[in-house]
Design a protein around this motif. Sequence first.
Motif, PDB file in Angstrom:
ATOM      1  N   PRO A 242       0.101  11.404   9.335  1.00 35.50           N
ATOM      2  CA  PRO A 242       0.606  10.055   9.037  1.00 35.50           C
ATOM      3  C   PRO A 242       1.780  10.101   8.058  1.00 35.50           C
ATOM      4  O   PRO A 242       2.082  11.142   7.465  1.00 35.50           O
ATOM      5  CB  PRO A 242      -0.602   9.352   8.417  1.00 35.50           C
ATOM      6  CG  PRO A 242      -1.422  10.454   7.839  1.00 35.50           C
ATOM      7  CD  PRO A 242      -1.199  11.657   8.694  1.00 35.50           C
ATOM      8  N   ASP A 243       2.408   8.962   7.877  1.00 40.87           N
ATOM      9  CA  ASP A 243       3.505   8.800   6.939  1.00 40.87           C
ATOM     10  C   ASP A 243       3.035   9.097   5.513  1.00 40.87           C
ATOM     11  O   ASP A 243       1.923   8.728   5.124  1.00 40.87           O
ATOM     12  CB  ASP A 243       4.036   7.366   7.042  1.00 40.87           C
ATOM     13  CG  ASP A 243       5.105   7.062   6.023  1.00 40.87           C
ATOM     14  OD1 ASP A 243       6.239   7.520   6.208  1.00 40.87           O
ATOM     15  OD2 ASP A 243       4.786   6.368   5.030  1.00 40.87           O
TER      16      ASP A 243
ATOM     17  N   GLU B 141       2.009   6.093   3.474  1.00 40.26           N
ATOM     18  CA  GLU B 141       0.689   5.558   3.856  1.00 40.26           C
ATOM     19  C   GLU B 141      -0.427   6.416   3.267  1.00 40.26           C
ATOM     20  O   GLU B 141      -1.487   5.907   2.882  1.00 40.26           O
ATOM     21  CB  GLU B 141       0.584   5.485   5.377  1.00 40.26           C
ATOM     22  CG  GLU B 141      -0.498   4.554   5.893  1.00 40.26           C
ATOM     23  CD  GLU B 141      -0.182   3.071   5.703  1.00 40.26           C
ATOM     24  OE1 GLU B 141      -1.042   2.240   6.023  1.00 40.26           O
ATOM     25  OE2 GLU B 141       0.923   2.747   5.220  1.00 40.26           O
TER      26      GLU B 141
ATOM     27  N   ARG C  57      -0.779   5.324  -0.263  1.00 37.89           N
ATOM     28  CA  ARG C  57      -1.439   4.017  -0.310  1.00 37.89           C
ATOM     29  C   ARG C  57      -2.953   4.187  -0.108  1.00 37.89           C
ATOM     30  O   ARG C  57      -3.755   3.578  -0.818  1.00 37.89           O
ATOM     31  CB  ARG C  57      -0.865   3.103   0.769  1.00 37.89           C
ATOM     32  CG  ARG C  57      -1.484   1.701   0.772  1.00 37.89           C
ATOM     33  CD  ARG C  57      -0.889   0.809   1.857  1.00 37.89           C
ATOM     34  NE  ARG C  57       0.526   0.553   1.607  1.00 37.89           N
ATOM     35  CZ  ARG C  57       1.530   1.051   2.327  1.00 37.89           C
ATOM     36  NH1 ARG C  57       1.278   1.830   3.369  1.00 37.89           N
ATOM     37  NH2 ARG C  57       2.781   0.779   2.025  1.00 37.89           N
TER      38      ARG C  57
ATOM     39  N   ALA D 274      -4.891   0.561   4.631  1.00 37.05           N
ATOM     40  CA  ALA D 274      -4.137   1.793   4.889  1.00 37.05           C
ATOM     41  C   ALA D 274      -4.526   2.305   6.269  1.00 37.05           C
ATOM     42  O   ALA D 274      -5.706   2.516   6.543  1.00 37.05           O
ATOM     43  CB  ALA D 274      -4.426   2.834   3.823  1.00 37.05           C
ATOM     44  N   HIS D 275      -3.510   2.492   7.122  1.00 37.50           N
ATOM     45  CA  HIS D 275      -3.726   2.891   8.513  1.00 37.50           C
ATOM     46  C   HIS D 275      -3.145   4.289   8.715  1.00 37.50           C
ATOM     47  O   HIS D 275      -1.929   4.445   8.884  1.00 37.50           O
ATOM     48  CB  HIS D 275      -3.058   1.896   9.462  1.00 37.50           C
ATOM     49  CG  HIS D 275      -3.496   0.483   9.266  1.00 37.50           C
ATOM     50  ND1 HIS D 275      -3.049  -0.309   8.225  1.00 37.50           N
ATOM     51  CD2 HIS D 275      -4.352  -0.302   9.981  1.00 37.50           C
ATOM     52  CE1 HIS D 275      -3.595  -1.509   8.305  1.00 37.50           C
ATOM     53  NE2 HIS D 275      -4.400  -1.532   9.370  1.00 37.50           N
ATOM     54  N   LEU D 276      -4.000   5.291   8.670  1.00 42.74           N
ATOM     55  CA  LEU D 276      -3.554   6.683   8.750  1.00 42.74           C
ATOM     56  C   LEU D 276      -3.665   7.167  10.190  1.00 42.74           C
ATOM     57  O   LEU D 276      -4.736   7.570  10.651  1.00 42.74           O
ATOM     58  CB  LEU D 276      -4.405   7.554   7.822  1.00 42.74           C
ATOM     59  CG  LEU D 276      -4.369   7.167   6.334  1.00 42.74           C
ATOM     60  CD1 LEU D 276      -5.329   8.029   5.524  1.00 42.74           C
ATOM     61  CD2 LEU D 276      -2.954   7.275   5.782  1.00 42.74           C
TER      62      LEU D 276
END
Length: 599
Positions: free
Chosen positions: A192-193, A196, A199, A314-316
């Motif tokens: 992931p980013d 993110e 976060r 938070a969307h990993l």
Amino acid sequence: MTLVADFVLQRLAEWGVRRVYGYPGDGINGLLGAFDRAEGEPEFIQARHEEMAAFMACAHAKFTGEVGCCVATSGPGAVHLLNGLYDAKLDHQPVVAVVGQQKRLSLGTHYQQEIALQQLFADVSEFCQMVVHPGQARHVIDRAFKTALTTRGVATIIIPNDIQEEDAQPSPPKKHGSVFSSVGWSRPRLLPDEGELRRAAGILNAGSKIAMIIGQGAAHAESEVVEAAELLGAGVAKALLGRDVLPDDLPFVTGPIGLLGSKASDDMIRGCDTLFMIGSSFPYSEWLPDEGQARGVEIDIDGRMIGIRYPMEAHLVGDSKETLKALIPLLRRKEDRSWREKIEKDVTEWNALCRKRAGQHFGGTINPEAVAAELSPRLPDGVILTADSGSGTNWWARHLKLRKGMQASLSGTLATMGPGTPYAIAARFAHPDRPVIAFVGDGAFQMSGMAEMITVKRYLDRLSGPAPFVFCVFNNQDLNQVTWEQRAMSGDPKFRGSQEIPDIPYAKYAELIGLKGIYCDKPKKIGKAWDEALSSDRPVVLEFKVDAEIAPIPPHINKTQGKKAAKAAVRDPEGVGIAVKGARQKITELAEHLPGRHP
């Protein structure tokens, strides 16, 4: 010259396919001849029904990590595959189905067994293509495997029977329109980013009561999940498809979650302030925190599925193992361990309650919970466990404590009847030296399991051996899970016209066809029956005559379901027995929480 059918099997073998599950028919005559010439590379395994073949292909994928493969004839054979293929689709398993079709010349004429197969398989398949030219077979097969692996889904190859018997073109002429594909695929490293990740770490570090839910997407991240749970002082609940990700002897593993779940999992979810989901699409909102109760972090490799079960902050989007490796250095260890200590205490209490419930037998009949409870400490190392869909799944989920190295699966998302037996057969073919045990209700066994015992008979020399191979059948003459759902969800009493099923001597049937049959109807003989089954050197049908009136009590009962169940009990033909046994079990639960009950 090599025929297209021969080339198809050669290409399957190049993709690592060692066995193909199926059933014959004239729509695949060309392929059947090719299987004969292939001399077991790959091997054709004859199931009793195409649906069972598709379940076996799905199970092969689940228990090996490889692509499962099944084959069926045109028309009705193709239709029969669908339920098993939907099981693979919904549980995200890579399966390739090879299906016959009528000759190209007759397509569109309303010919016998002619079905619009591309339309039929469109929804279940991530890739569906008909081979209409010999030179097309190569890239259609290659794309099918690449798609099944990449999407973890179903790919369908349709081959008309006249094409099967044409000369192959393994290398088509190099001209406009020709495609030259290759065998091969590698798993991506998906992260992931970084923003993110930071976060997510901030949310998890801020939480004081963290609950983790893991699913099959965390399957290769055991050590990372444990490390994260230790840092966060979290408990870990397991969706049914993820129940073999972590062993149950870890003190912070709360076991299953949901209707079939543990009270320890339920209490953790109801008390948490932060929810951390990893590789799971657990869908039941009534078993998740109330909206606004908890902050949320989720890891999922499929961005289409992230944040759709609970509102996440938070969307990993990434592979669970790689994402956790990147996240863990950002996490701070919780110094206050009171939340973790509470979770471990709840797990201990839940396990004690399960043991006491399993020990309650009424009127000399077997409590079905005891069947699982007696097996649990006897589970052989490295066992593969399968379950069908039914009330027995409750006891499979709650009472069987998995240790490291064990595997377990069932039809998780489709929750269809029928796969417990073919799953076990495919597991045994894939791992002939490992113990395999299936939990099957009498309804599912009558539906398809008894027929598949003939498959076991056919391959008896290969499926026998020192490692146990046991089909545990719960005989209660009731389609028990639906009966309980009628009571709790609809407020209706048991309808005998739909719910009662014939009493069949399953153990004697096993003996009749050359397997070992064991029958047990006495509570005191459950352990002895398991010992006998687990020491057998040939496949066993172990039949337990169990009490149909033992309720699969959920971790908590909402008011609506409680009212409906009470309403149903008034008119239920088994109302008195249900009331007495349910009350006894509830008293046992309450007694566990009396002062002085635990050190």
